[in-house]
Structures are given as structure tokens and as C-alpha cells.
Design an enzyme around this catalytic site. Structure first.
Site, mmCIF file in Angstrom:
data_model
loop_
_atom_site.group_PDB
_atom_site.id
_atom_site.type_symbol
_atom_site.label_atom_id
_atom_site.label_comp_id
_atom_site.label_asym_id
_atom_site.label_seq_id
_atom_site.Cartn_x
_atom_site.Cartn_y
_atom_site.Cartn_z
ATOM 1 C CE LYS A 1 13.269 8.445 19.301
ATOM 2 N NZ LYS A 1 13.570 9.375 18.212
ATOM 3 C CB THR B 1 -0.938 -0.010 1.219
ATOM 4 O OG1 THR B 1 -1.646 -1.234 1.232
ATOM 5 C CG2 THR B 1 -1.917 1.133 1.168
ATOM 6 C CG HIS C 1 -7.519 -0.323 3.210
ATOM 7 N ND1 HIS C 1 -6.985 0.789 2.607
ATOM 8 C CD2 HIS C 1 -6.622 -1.314 3.019
ATOM 9 C CE1 HIS C 1 -5.816 0.470 2.057
ATOM 10 N NE2 HIS C 1 -5.571 -0.805 2.298
#
Lengths: 318, 449
Positions: A89, A62, A139
Site C-alpha cells: 500500500k 527462519t 544473516h
């Protein structure tokens, strides 16, 4: 001037689209298929615009398709592999959005493992957002490329019998296709083991089959879904081999569909799990390669339309 | 020495959950208790004020001895007793402190908050409980009654010092939304709690089936692609707990019953004479799963919002008294915990200040009358905890709320006293506003006109 045929700032899902807007995207995508088959495959539709692909979940196909689509339209394309960077992080999605705003992107292509995350991001950034898959939610470009493939091979996108087979429960592809094909007035059958097919989908007008042979009878289109590896062992189905026996697409089961039925798969395939290799490679039945081609064209069309709206909003809206 | 405070509320619409009445009358309070009350007969207009003179004469008082409050026909009801309030001390004082929770409670007409032990660290020892009690006494203008954890660190392995904790003031024991998975541990804790006469509050939910769920399974969750739990998980959890009550005879309160499917089991358990009561949250009574709309995380609560059919069934259960208690399930969360994708976002909503206006939605919709609402928000929770409050009876504590049930309000979350602003009612049109709140006869909140 024509009235705007697609007036959304983002492409977050199929759900908000009206049928004529879906048709508008597909019509434009047809033009881009022509362009893509030429030797010189370049347009300046997105010239000067910056496209950032943010994938919070691994994807090769994709992401490559969106990258190619952007480059062919002349955008400056940047890929950010998010699963490797800041979320590790502890940066939140909103922080990421703020950071991105400072870079002034025009088109943001996002994939995220959680349903609704792309909607959240779209609320916080100042550019057009394309949903490249959010959790189990939607999607949209996959559904559009499937629709284009069907329209080009079947000659129409309505009044078809379409079977979607496999892991419906965890599939954003199935959801977007179910919505799109429903909006375009097709009959949809969902086929799979009941552990992988939420029965609530019958409320959307789909017919549910747990017997694949029964479900495939007389259909025009067979859409197979990928079975994720992590679902295979005991949790949702007993084993790969039992799944292939009951729900894998082979020549015998496909023979129950219409003689000219096409076979689709969003890829990547598990040969011998959900689909027999010889079916996937049968150029008379399988349109899996066409789907990949249509993917680039549909993404070009979607980004082109969003960019037009973006330009109108930035100049005309002031 | 201060003279005793004597207040006469007259021309008030007295909401009496015990008698089930809603009538104009007067209420006389003194020394923090209700001294007397009188109703105006149907043939005496409230303007005449007739009856309250008689009330004063009967207690040998003249109007000059008494602070007279003309309620102008607004509602005077027992203050709300809210079981299951999360105050984030110790651990997360930036989300809610005893001071801010106390102010929020007072502004919301809540005169007693019964606090949850799911803090960091957990309130699971007499020492942490004493810390909380000290903080509450210093900072909160309303009554604060702490609950303690049933098992250490709410881990479901070892029971807490139930006896010592009761001596230190714990009014009930609960692991909050942590379901004790080990049935042996839970049965022993219930047996021990019974010997102490302790009330155990549990969250009925089959923990494995509901693991990871952010929504209730159904058409909406399917469309939104959210991990969902069948409403049946609540009934399964309740069924297990009821079986354990039959085994142990413990005193038990289900914190939130939110589904139609759980109600027959609850009814059977009550009919069989088990010592069981049940609550529900104001959010499950006034919102449904569709309110989540585009992944609005302020609508993420635990258990998740249910279908409209469930909501209506639960309201009916409150009406007939099968569900005893309505709680705010006040759960402060900061912006950072809510500004996340829906699955990752923290669950819970602040509700001390929105409880009453939200309850007024049920009243204005004709679903529940005011005495029924205050039976569930004041009388029943007080009774379950053995408190004398929650009533308008002579001798009861003068914990009262004066409110206007009709005034239109547009909720603005930034006007809330709570440190956290996570209310699903933000920007919504509501009706009802607290005018004043009294705890033991003292004014703890008064809205400036």
C-alpha cells in the site's frame, strides 16, 4: 556481577561483534540445547516481553525457528507477513517503524530484501532488533548457528580449514560466515564459478578457488550454499547440470576433503543441483539436521542476551 | 536615472584563474562590468592601500563617487559557473524552486547556474523551456542558463527540436543520467547537433553494466552487500562516446568523469583534437565510497562514490587540466526519497551552498590551489558555454564572489537555503564561507557579520 559479555542493543550483523561476544552467545546457546532436548522445554527469560517477527521476504524455516525460540523463552510472539500487507500500500519502512513503536514491542526480528534496511529500521525503533537477513548483507543468526554446529562437532572453532561453496555473491549467509569464521581465526576458502564469487573477497583474507576439487582438498568443513532458482538459467551459470557437474557436492569431490570433514547447508536444499542427495542424508557426514536444531538454541541465546541488555537499559540507564 | 554603480574592492586577494595568480590587489567595477584592476607589488604592503588611489585617479574618480569595499585580505574571485544544477520546476517544486535554488546559488557564490532538463515533464520543447526561462527570470537573483533534453522525454528515441530550443535559449543538450542506449539514435543526434553548433553533454556510463548499481564494486560494496558496478562501466561509456565523436565531430562535454580508468581515454581524445571537455562533481573530489558507512543515503550519488585511488586520480586530472570543470551536480531530494533502504533511496545531493567550502578542503589539503579551483569552477565552464564571465579581466561581467577560505564552519543542513536538505556534509567541519556574491555588479548575497 560479571562484566557484560555482550553489550549491544541489537544484533544487526556479525561485523560489530568481538570474538569473546561470539563465544558468549555460543556458550549460552549450548545451555539452551540442553533445555531444548528436555521434555519440558520452557524458560521464562523473555516472560512479559513482546516479540514481533517482521518478514518482508518469504521465509518459512527462519521465521519458524525464531517463533519457536521466542515461545520457548516465554515471549508473546506475533508474526507479521509484511510482503502481503502495508508495503504493497506504499507505506515506507520508516512509517512501519513508527507504527510498530506505538505497539511497544521489545524484540523485533526483521528480514528484508535490501541490504542495510534492518540497520535503518533499528535506528528508528525503541526496541532490540535482530537481523534475520537483509539483502545480500548479513544473516548473523545463521552464522552463529553454523559456528555452534562446527564447535560441537569439531570440538573447536579455530584453526579449521573451511570451504564455503556456491553462490557467494548473492549470499548473506556467506558474508556473515566469512566474517565470523575469520574473526575466530580459521582459514576460509571460497569455491564457486567466478560469476558467483566476487574476487574482492580475497581482500578479506579468503582464498578463492574456481576448481572445486582443488578447493576441497584437506578441508575440515564443507559449507554448501543454496543456488537460487533465478540464477540458474544462463545468467550466471550455463545450466543446472553443468553446475552440478562442476560445483555440486558428490561423494567423489567430498573424498578430497579430510576423512572426518562435515557437510553443512543452510537449507532449503536443491538436491542434485548443489548437493547430491545421498551426501545430504549421510548421517556420518551431514550435520544439516543439527544446524536446524542449533538454530533454535542460538536464537534463544541471542534474544536472551538482548533482552537482558534491554532490561538493563530501561531500568539501570535511567 | 540611477547613477551607475561603481564599486572599488580594495585590499582583496584576487584569484585570477586566467593568469593563474593569487595576489593582493584592487578591482574596480562599473555598470556591471570590470572596469579596471591593479595588483599591489610585493614591496607595497596591503595596508598602504597605495595602488587603489592610482586606480581611481586613472579613471577620473574620487573616493566619494565610489562605494569602497575593504576586503580585508579575503578572496575575490570570479563567480562560480555551475553546469548541471537540478531545479525541480516544473514538477517537484517542493524539492527546489527557482527562488530557493537562486538563493542557494547566491549564498554559495554561484553566479550562473546551468540547469538540467530532467524535470517532470522533461524540458524537451521550446514551450517548456520558455516556461522555465520565465520562472527563472522572475525568481532567481543569479544568471540562469537552461539546458534542454537531447531526446524527447529523455527516452533515447527521437531527438528534440535542437534548433528551436537553441533559439529559445538552450545552452546545451543532455539527457542527464539517461544514457542513450541506441547508438544510431545518439550518432544522429550528435550529427544534427553539430550542424547547429550545439554542445551535447552526456553521462558516460555503460548503461547495462551499471544497471541497478548503488555502489562501486570493491571491498566496501562486497562487505555491505550492495549491488555494485565496476568502475570500468564509465570508461566503456566514454570509449563509445569518443568513437561517436570521431564519427560525427560533435561538441561534447562529459558531465562527470570519476574514475582513474577513464582518464587515459579522455586524454587521448583531447590529444586527437576532438571537441571534448569533461567535468566531475565536487562529491567525487571530496568523498569516497567508505563515506557511505552504515548505508547513509545522503552519500548516494550517481555515479556512486568511488575508491580513494580514483578520487586522487581525478583530483590530479583537475590539477593538470585534463578534467576541465568541477560542478556541484546539485540534486535536491526530499526526506522521503532518502529515508529508505540504500538501494531504494534516490540518488543525488544538494551542493550549491557546499561547493565552495568543499572545494576549500582540496585547497587546504594542498591538492589544488585557488586559481586552479576557479579555473574549473568558473573560467572553464564559462568558456565552454561561450560566456564572457568566469574571469577577472577588464570588460568581463562583474560576477564575483568574495569569500573567506579559512574560517571554520560546522555545516548544518537546516541552515541551507535549498528547500531540500540532502547534503552529505551535514554536521561536518569545513573551512570557507562566502561573504558576498555579486551578479553584474549587484549584490545578490551578503553575509551579515
Amino acid at each position: 556481577m560479571q562484566p557484560p559479555s555482550f553489550d549491544h542493543p541489537h544484533l544487526l550483523g556479525i561485523e560489530p561483534l568481538r570474538p569473546h561476544e561470539i563465544t558468549a552467545i555460543l556458550d549460552l546457546a549450548d545451555d539452551y540445547v540442553v533445555l531444548n532436548r528436555q521434555t519440558k522445554k520452557h524458560s521464562d527469560a523473555l516472560a512479559g516481553l513482546t516479540q514481533i517477527n517482521m518478514f518482508f521476504e518469504n521465509s518459512t524455516r527462519t521465521q519458524a525457528s525464531f517463533e519457536l525460540a521466542g515461545k520457548r523463552l516465554g515471549a508473546d510472539v506475533m508474526n507479521m507477513a509484511m510482503q502481503a500487507s502495508s508495503i504493497k500500500k506504499g507505506e515506507t519502512l520508516i512509517d512501519t517503524a513508527m507504527t510498530l513503536n506505538a505497539m511497544h514491542p521489545d524484540l523485533l526480528v526483521v528480514r528484508h530484501p535490501h541490504s542495510g534496511a534492518v540497520d535503518l529500521l533499528a535506528q528508528k525503533v525503541n526496541c532490540a532488533v535482530l537481523n534475520a537477513g537483509d539483502g545480500r548483507h548479513e544473516h548473523p543468526t545463521q552464522a552463529l548457528l553454523d559456528a555452534l554446529t562446527i564447535r560441537r562437532t569439531k570440538g573447536r572453532l579455530h584453526r579449521l580449514n573451511i570451504a564455503i561453496c556456491g553462490d557467494i555473491a548473492h549470499s548473506r549467509v556467506a558474508r556473515s560466515n566469512l566474517i565470523l569464521l575469520g574473526k575466530m581465526e580459521n582459514r576460509i576458502r571460497l569455491i564457486g564459478p567466478p560469476t558467483l564469487v566476487p574476487q574482492q573477497f580475497s581482500e578479506f583474507g579468503a582464498e578463492i578457488y574456481d576448481d572445486m576439487r582443488e578447493g576441497l582438498k584437506g578441508v575440515d568443513v564443507v559449507m554448501m550454499l543454496r543456488l537460487q532458482k533465478e540464477r540458474m538459467d544462463g545468467g550466471f551459470i550455463p545450466s543446472e547440470r553443468e553446475y552440478f557437474y562442476r560445483y555440486g557436492l558428490d561423494a567423489e569431490k567430498l573424498a578430497l576433503a579430510k576423512p572426518d570433514a562435515i557437510v553443512m547447508h543452510p537449507g532449503p536444499m536443491n538436491r542434485g543441483v548443489e548437493i547430491d542427495g545421498t551426501i545430504a542424508d549421510d548421517i556420518k557426514r551431514s550435520v544439516i539436521q543439527e544446524q536446524v536444531e542449533m538454530g533454535v538454541a542460538v536464537r534463544m541465546a541471542a534474544m536472551d542476551l538482548l533482552a537482558r541488555n534491554l532490561r538493563t537499559a530501561r531500568t539501570g540507564g535511567a | 536615472m540611477m547613477p551607475p554603480i561603481t564599486i572599488l574592492f580594495h585590499n582583496a586577494r584576487l584569484i585570477d584563474p586566467e593568469a593563474g595568480t593569487d595576489e593582493i590587489g584592487s578591482l574596480l567595477i562599473r555598470d556591471g562590468r570590470i572596469l579596471a584592476r591593479s595588483e599591489v607589488g610585493p614591496d607595497v604592503g596591503p595596508e598602504s592601500g597605495g595602488s587603489h588611489d592610482a586606480l581611481l585617479r586613472a579613471h577620473a574618480l574620487s573616493p566619494s563617487d565610489v562605494e569602497m569595499i575593504d576586503c580585508a585580505g579575503k578572496c575575490l574571485a570570479p563567480g562560480i559557473v555551475d553546469i548541471g544544477v537540478k531545479v525541480c520546476e516544473p514538477g517537484e517544486r517542493h524539492k527546489e524552486s527557482y527562488k530557493s535554488a537562486g538563493l542557494a546559488a547566491a549564498a554559495g557564490g554561484v553566479t550562473t547556474i546551468v540547469t538540467r532538463p530532467d524535470t517532470t515533464p522533461t524540458i524537451d520543447s521550446p514551450e517548456t523551456l520558455e516556461f522555465v526561462t520565465r520562472r527563472a527570470q522572475a525568481d532567481a537573483p543569479v544568471n540562469v542558463l537552461p539546458m534542454a533534453a537531447l531526446t524527447k522525454a529523455r527516452e533515447g528515441r527521437e531527438m528534440t527540436e535542437i534548433g528551436f530550443l537553441m533559439d529559445a535559449g538552450a545552452v546545451a543538450f543532455t539527457d542527464c543520467d539517461h544514457v542513450i542506449r541506441d547508438t544510431k539514435v545518439f550518432s544522429r543526434a550528435l550529427t544534427y547537433a553539430r550542424s547547429c553548433g550545439a554542445l551535447v553533454m552526456a553521462h558516460p556510463q555503460e548503461p547495462i553494466l551499471s544497471g541497478g548499481a548503488a555502489a562501486t564494486s570493491g571491498k566496501f560494496a562486497a562487505l555491505r552487500g550492495l549491488p555494485a558496478v565496476s568502475p570500468m562501466a564509465e570508461r566503456m561509456g566514454l570509449d563509445r562516446d569518443i568513437a561517436l565523436l570521431e564519427m560525427t565531430g560533435a561538441r561534447y562535454h562529459a558531465d562527470q568523469i570519476t574514475t582513474a580508468r577513464a582518464l587515459p581515454a579522455l586524454e587521448r581524445a583531447k590529444n586527437n583534437g576532438l571537441d571534448i571537455t569533461a567535468g566531475t562533481s565536487i562529491h567525487h573530489l571530496t568523498l569516497n565510497e567508505l563515506d557511505v558507512a552504515d548505508y547513509r543515503t545522503f552519500f548516494k550519488v550517481k555515479p556512486p562514490l568511488r575508491s580513494e585511488d580514483d578520487r586522487l586520480a581525478v583530483i590530479e586530472a583537475v590539477r593538470v587540466g585534463l578534467i576541465d570543470v568541477i560542478s556541484s551536480m546539485h540534486t535536491p531530494q526530499d526526506e522521503e526519497s532518502k529515508r529508505l533502504p540504500f538501494e531504494e533511496a534516490a540518488a543525488g545531493a544538494v551542493a550549491l551552498e557546499t561547493l565552495l567550502p568543499a572545494a576549500m578542503r582540496l585547497y587546504h589539503a594542498g591538492l589544488l590551489d585557488l586559481p586552479t579551483l576557479f579555473r574549473a569552477m568558473a573560467l572553464n565552464p564559462a568558456r565552454r558555454l561561450g560566456l564572457a564571465s568566469g574571469r577577472l579581466a577588464v570588460g568581463a561581467p562583474a560576477d564575483l564572489v568574495l569569500f573567506d577560505p579559512d574560517v571554520p564552519v560546522v555545516m548544518d543542513r537546516f541552515q541551507l537555503q535549498s528547500k531540500s536538505k540532502n547534503t552529505p556534509f551535514d554536521t561536518q567541519r569545513m573551512q570557507g564561507r562566502v561573504l558576498a556574491t555579486y551578479v553584474a555588479g549587484q549584490t545578490v548575497y551578503r553575509r551579515d557579520a
